[in-house]
Design an enzyme around this catalytic site. Structure first.
Site, PDB file in Angstrom:
ATOM      1  N   ARG A 129      -4.421   1.991  -3.238  1.00 56.77           N
ATOM      2  CA  ARG A 129      -3.986   0.511  -3.270  1.00 56.77           C
ATOM      3  C   ARG A 129      -4.448  -0.023  -4.403  1.00 56.77           C
ATOM      4  NH1 ARG A 129      -7.586  -2.459  -0.837  1.00 56.77           N
ATOM      5  NH2 ARG A 129      -7.835  -0.926   0.973  1.00 56.77           N
TER       6      ARG A 129
ATOM      7  N   LYS B 110      16.804  -5.791  -7.885  1.00 57.14           N
ATOM      8  CA  LYS B 110      18.118  -6.072  -8.510  1.00 57.14           C
ATOM      9  C   LYS B 110      18.498  -5.178  -9.904  1.00 57.14           C
ATOM     10  CE  LYS B 110      17.747  -8.837  -4.924  1.00 57.14           C
ATOM     11  NZ  LYS B 110      17.171 -10.171  -5.003  1.00 57.14           N
TER      12      LYS B 110
ATOM     13  N   ASP C 240      11.439 -16.817 -13.029  1.00 51.92           N
ATOM     14  CA  ASP C 240      12.063 -15.797 -12.141  1.00 51.92           C
ATOM     15  C   ASP C 240      13.065 -15.098 -12.944  1.00 51.92           C
ATOM     16  OD1 ASP C 240      13.564 -14.229 -10.439  1.00 51.92           O
ATOM     17  OD2 ASP C 240      13.140 -15.439  -8.555  1.00 51.92           O
TER      18      ASP C 240
ATOM     19  N   TYR D  99      15.904 -19.542  -5.510  1.00 54.12           N
ATOM     20  CA  TYR D  99      16.287 -18.502  -4.489  1.00 54.12           C
ATOM     21  C   TYR D  99      15.888 -18.853  -3.154  1.00 54.12           C
ATOM     22  CZ  TYR D  99      16.151 -13.983  -1.932  1.00 54.12           C
ATOM     23  OH  TYR D  99      16.171 -12.955  -1.119  1.00 54.12           O
TER      24      TYR D  99
HETATM   25  C1  LIG Z   1      16.451 -10.977  -4.397  1.00 54.19           C
HETATM   26  C2  LIG Z   1      15.531 -12.244  -5.064  1.00 54.19           C
HETATM   27  C3  LIG Z   1      14.228 -12.484  -4.983  1.00 54.19           C
HETATM   28  C4  LIG Z   1      13.304 -11.661  -3.753  1.00 54.19           C
HETATM   29  O1  LIG Z   1      13.122 -10.372  -4.007  1.00 54.19           O
HETATM   30  P1  LIG Z   1      13.205  -9.181  -2.952  1.00 54.19           P
HETATM   31  O2  LIG Z   1      13.020  -7.889  -3.795  1.00 54.19           O
HETATM   32  O3  LIG Z   1      14.210  -9.298  -2.134  1.00 54.19           O
HETATM   33  O4  LIG Z   1      11.797  -9.468  -2.161  1.00 54.19           O
HETATM   34  C5  LIG Z   1      13.406 -13.400  -5.682  1.00 54.19           C
HETATM   35  N1  LIG Z   1      14.365 -14.074  -6.540  1.00 54.19           N
HETATM   36  C6  LIG Z   1      15.623 -13.982  -6.856  1.00 54.19           C
HETATM   37  C7  LIG Z   1      16.287 -14.483  -7.934  1.00 54.19           C
HETATM   38  C8  LIG Z   1      16.594 -12.849  -5.953  1.00 54.19           C
HETATM   39  O5  LIG Z   1      17.567 -12.546  -6.392  1.00 54.19           O
END
Ligand SMILES: *Cc1c(COP(=O)(O)O)cnc(C)c1O
Length: 401
Positions: free
Chosen positions: A65, A216, A191, A118
């Site tokens: 962890r 992503k 982000d 988001y």
């Molecule tokens: C998908 C997404 C998230 C969240 O991420 P997860 O891996 O689904 O928890 C946060 N910010 C953006 C811009 C996203 O597209």
């Protein structure tokens, strides 16, 4: 991973300054395995590490962890690519955001965030952290006076921006927002999921922390869920690292390995995603059925000049709004064949998503609601002729309804 064996490559900032993105992506944190010379470091599944006498750790490894060599390798790679002092890999993007928010905020404090954030980010902040005393204020990030006023009202340790934003594709000025945050004693969090570090380097523009859903573009193949935080300063990174260790939202060794493997090809993938999305945006802009194409690469996009300054290219995400409203948007979404109807984005395969009922259903009825005539395309790296032919037949289907 033992200390006797030296890396074949220089470590740290000197290496970062000297080497290009693709070189770093392939080599940072990827030293060959010292015993066999295996060029790809093995995946370390072990949950625990033998000690040479009580407290006698080998290279600091104690328990999975806290530290794991495969996760460390990904973290070194991510820190190098974003230009940060420290990166931390989590089990999802939202786990990364949760750790960052809880490590750097206390009850009674407020996070100022974009009013197009988001949906899952807003849900985490409002529905989960809200009841624990974390306040939030959504603001239009293009209105810098409104952002300044919000950051200076109350106790605001964090300003949070997503650019380009999901799914409205708004572009925000990272350097200007960093200045506003710093004047007020706050940190700027970006982000960077839509751009990826290949297209945009928020830390070099003045941001303090980058957060990613590595699910992503960084993961890039729709086969791993993950998240990351990259901090410009080690001190900030260590606070988040402590929360990660104490609360446990780490990525698994296999997920960390898949993410590392994918990062090595990020540069070529982002070039192809950008090539294909540019063609898609131009194609859709010329169509009668469409009322707006939201893509920062189009000269008439309100954020075009800014995006041209702060991004290398414009990426693979295109949102489109339909003259025929919700009905046309829904028919189009259900008619594509090359584009698979699914949530998520950033993979090599093209995906189509209807945000108001899918990814952004949780913000319906709030200030962050997504228009019902909007469809989001994650343009993959298939042959562009096949992508365009699919859009053509789906537009015809949408028009026929
Ligand atoms: C998908 C997404 C998230 C969240 O991420 P997860 O891996 O689904 O928890 C946060 N910010 C953006 C811009 C996203 O597209």
């Amino acid at each position: 991973m033992t200390d006797e064996v030296k890396s074949q490559r220089p470590e740290g900032e000197a290496a970062e300054a000297a080497e290009g993105f693709a070189t770093l992506a392939i080599h940072a944190g990827q030293e060959f395995e010292p015993v066999t010379g295996a060029v790809v470091p093995p995946v370390h599944f072990s949950s625990t590490y033998a000690q040479d006498g009580i407290g006698g750790l080998r290279s600091g490894y104690e328990y999975g962890r806290g530290t794991n060599p495969t996760r460390n390798s990904l973290q070194t790679q991510l820190a190098a690519l974003e230009g940060g002092a420290m990166a931390l890999s989590f089990g999802s993007g939202l786990a990364a955001e949760d750790a960052l928010l809880r490590a750097l905020m206390r009850p009674g404090q407020k996070v100022v965030l974009g009013n197009d954030a988001y949906g899952g980010t807003y849900r985490l902040i409002s529905k989960i952290l809200g009841p624990w005393g974390i306040e939030n204020q959504p603001v239009d990030m293009a209105d810098l006076d409104a952002v300044r006023a919000a950051v200076n009202s109350g106790d605001v340790p964090l300003l949070w921006v997503e650019t380009p934003s999901n799914p409205l594709m708004k572009v925000s000025d990272i350097a200007a927002l960093a200045e506003i945050a710093h004047e007020a004693g706050a940190l700027l969090v970006v982000d960077n999921t839509f751009a990826s570090p290949y297209l945009q380097k928020p830390l070099s523009l003045g941001a303090d922390i980058v957060v990613h859903s590595t699910t992503k573009y960084i993961g890039g193949h729709s086969d791993v869920v993950g998240g990351a935080v990259v901090a410009k300063d080690a001190e900030v990174g260590e606070k988040i690292q402590f929360l990660q260790f104490a609360a446990g939202g780490v990525s698994s060794p296999m997920d960390a390995f898949l993410t590392t493997r994918s990062l090595k090809t990020l540069a070529v993938r982002m070039e192809r995603h950008s090539d294909n999305a540019e063609r898609v945006a131009e194609y859709l802009s010329g169509r009668d059925e469409v009322s707006a194409v939201l893509y920062p690469g189009l000269p008439d996009h309100p954020g075009h000049d800014l995006a041209a300054r702060q991004m290398k290219r414009f990426g693979g995400m295109v949102s489109v709004r339909f003259k025929g409203g919700e009905a046309a948007a829904r028919r189009f979404t259900e008619a594509t064949r090359v584009f698979t109807l699914a949530e998520s984005l950033g993979g090599i395969e093209s995906l189509v998503n209807y945000p108001s009922e899918m990814t952004h259903a949780s913000v319906k009825g709030t200030e962050l609601e997504v228009p019902a005539d909007l469809v989001r395309l994650s343009v993959g790296i298939e042959d562009v002729e096949d992508i365009l032919a699919d859009l053509e037949q789906a537009l015809q289907a949408a028009a026929q309804g």
